[in-house]
Design a protein around this motif. Structure first.
Motif, short mmCIF file in Angstrom:
data_model
loop_
_atom_site.label_atom_id
_atom_site.label_comp_id
_atom_site.label_asym_id
_atom_site.label_seq_id
_atom_site.Cartn_x
_atom_site.Cartn_y
_atom_site.Cartn_z
N HIS A 129 101.28 19.58 34.58
CA HIS A 129 100.83 20.35 33.41
C HIS A 129 100.27 21.66 33.95
N SER A 130 101.15 22.61 34.13
CA SER A 130 100.87 23.80 34.93
C SER A 130 99.77 24.66 34.33
N PHE A 131 98.71 24.83 35.10
CA PHE A 131 97.60 25.73 34.77
C PHE A 131 96.96 25.39 33.42
N GLY A 132 97.11 24.14 33.00
CA GLY A 132 96.53 23.70 31.74
C GLY A 132 97.50 23.70 30.58
N GLN A 133 98.69 24.28 30.76
CA GLN A 133 99.75 24.17 29.75
C GLN A 133 100.29 22.73 29.78
N THR A 134 100.94 22.32 28.71
CA THR A 134 101.35 20.93 28.61
C THR A 134 102.87 20.79 28.64
N ALA A 135 103.33 19.86 29.47
CA ALA A 135 104.75 19.56 29.52
C ALA A 135 105.18 18.86 28.23
N GLU A 136 106.48 18.88 27.96
CA GLU A 136 107.02 18.29 26.73
C GLU A 136 107.14 16.78 26.91
N MET A 137 106.04 16.10 26.65
CA MET A 137 105.95 14.68 27.01
C MET A 137 106.85 13.77 26.19
N ASP A 138 107.11 14.11 24.94
CA ASP A 138 108.03 13.27 24.15
C ASP A 138 109.40 13.22 24.82
N LYS A 139 109.94 14.37 25.15
CA LYS A 139 111.27 14.43 25.77
C LYS A 139 111.25 13.76 27.15
N ILE A 140 110.20 14.01 27.91
CA ILE A 140 110.13 13.44 29.26
C ILE A 140 110.04 11.93 29.20
N MET A 141 109.23 11.40 28.30
CA MET A 141 109.10 9.94 28.21
C MET A 141 110.39 9.31 27.67
N ASP A 142 111.10 10.01 26.80
CA ASP A 142 112.40 9.49 26.33
C ASP A 142 113.38 9.39 27.50
N ILE A 143 113.39 10.40 28.35
CA ILE A 143 114.27 10.36 29.53
C ILE A 143 113.85 9.24 30.46
N ALA A 144 112.56 9.11 30.69
CA ALA A 144 112.06 8.06 31.57
C ALA A 144 112.45 6.68 31.06
#
Length: 368
Positions: A129-144
């Motif tokens: 989560h770069s410098f406090g910005q947030t990764a797109e967790m819905d898409k990432i967890m779907d891929i995982a």
């Protein structure tokens, strides 16, 4: 001339009192009291079941990789934009880092790049989560879930940031945070491993304390482990900071708001902002110099230092380091590494300081 620091904490009487208390009373039978309070406070704040306070975030990341069983022959999808501890913590296990590109708007890992990097050897995703910005967790967890991959969230600078109302570091199998002196909440050095998985927690807890089990007598170890636990005195400072986290986030967001007001209309500056449904703690407010700006980024940074303004260049691509390899053309990470700047944002800066940084920056980008 006043030094305008890149980063630095807000220290109040609360922090001083907690550290004095730990110095006077945090030994003997109370040798772990402040550590346990810190872990409990983080668990409450993040709404997770298990927390291990560690000596630093790198140790937390290494414990994450170890507890997931990563090792020789495994591949891990890793963002190509981070402090190198992200990659090293994977490499320590013998697993291979597969570096993929980032999103230009958030500087977080690109979900589409994750999919392109997956092979039959892929076992996990390491995002930041770069410098406090947030990764797109819905898409990432779907891929995982689709590929049966574990997820480690390197949330080192992102305590308090949220994705769709949920705090980052709590989506994947394991989240890791930092209390290093340049972060939002500090203890000089310090970190945290968080999870809702009891099996992963117990494995990490064992490994964090030299693999000691006492199964066959006092000081008996059944496993090779590491001395990764935080000092009680250090934990006292971190505890005071975590108890003030809403206040500290407000300070950082005010600094960002001032930069945005000053720079938003300047052609060629792309301000890295939180996306829809995201909440950033703005640990390090950052900008990207578009190619229309002819002044070199490193020249700008050097000239700012002449005014005692300390800003920081964006991270170079980890895949370009000699110990790693580049498998994909991560063009956005290359661009950000060459043209990105994290602006001065120490917690004790005034709005006049922010205005001065902005004025100097605007003059420099129009330099001919």
């Amino acid at each position: 001339m006043k030094k305008i620091s890149f980063a630095g904490p807000s220290i109040t009487q609360k922090e001083i009192d907690y550290v004095i208390d730990a110095t006077r009373n945090g030994f003997y039978e109370n040798y772990i009291t402040h550590t346990r309070k810190l872990e409990a406070k983080l668990a409450e704040y993040l709404e997770v079941k298990y927390v291990i306070a560690t000596h630093c975030c790198t140790h937390a990341l290494h414990l994450a990789a170890l507890s997931l069983g990563l090792g020789e022959g495994d591949e891990v999808i890793v963002t190509d934009f981070s402090w190198v501890a992200t990659a090293h913590s994977i490499a320590y296990t013998g697993a291979k880092c597969v570096f993929v590109d980032i999103d230009k708007d958030s500087w977080c890992i690109d979900p589409e790049a994750i999919k392109a990097g997956i092979t039959d050897k892929t076992k996990a995703i390491m995002l930041v989560h770069s410098f406090g910005q947030t990764a797109e967790m819905d898409k990432i967890m779907d891929i995982a879930n689709e590929y049966n991959l574990s997820v480690i969230e390197d949330a080192a600078p992102a305590l308090g940031s949220k994705y769709k109302g949920k705090k980052v570091g709590t989506f994947g199998d394991i989240g890791c945070f930092s209390f290093q002196g340049a972060k939002l909440t500090v203890s000089g050095e310090g970190g945290a491993f968080v999870t809702n998985d009891e099996v992963l927690y117990n494995k990490a807890l064992l490994l964090s304390s030299m693999g000691r089990t006492d199964s066959n007598g006092v000081f008996w170890s059944d496993y090779i482990g590491y001395q990764y636990t935080i000092a009680n005195l250090t934990a006292a400072l971190a505890l005071a900071q975590v108890e003030r986290i809403d206040e500290l986030i407000s300070i950082k967001r005010s600094i960002f708001d001032r930069y945005e007001k000053n720079l938003n209309a300047i052609s060629g500056i792309k301000i890295i902002k939180e996306k829809k449904d995201c909440f950033s703690n703005y640990c390090y407010p950052s900008i990207l110099l578009e190619e229309s700006i002819l002044t070199e980024r490193d020249f700008i940074l050097a000239e700012l230092r002449k005014n005692n303004i300390h800003c920081r260049p964006a991270f170079p691509q980890m895949s370009s380091f000699p110990m790693y390899e580049s498998r994909h053309n991560n063009n956005v990470a290359e661009l950000v590494g060459r043209r990105g700047i994290s602006l001065s944002s120490a917690a004790e800066l005034t709005m006049d300081d922010i205005d001065f940084v902005s004025e100097c920056l605007i003059k420099l980008i129009t330099y001919k």
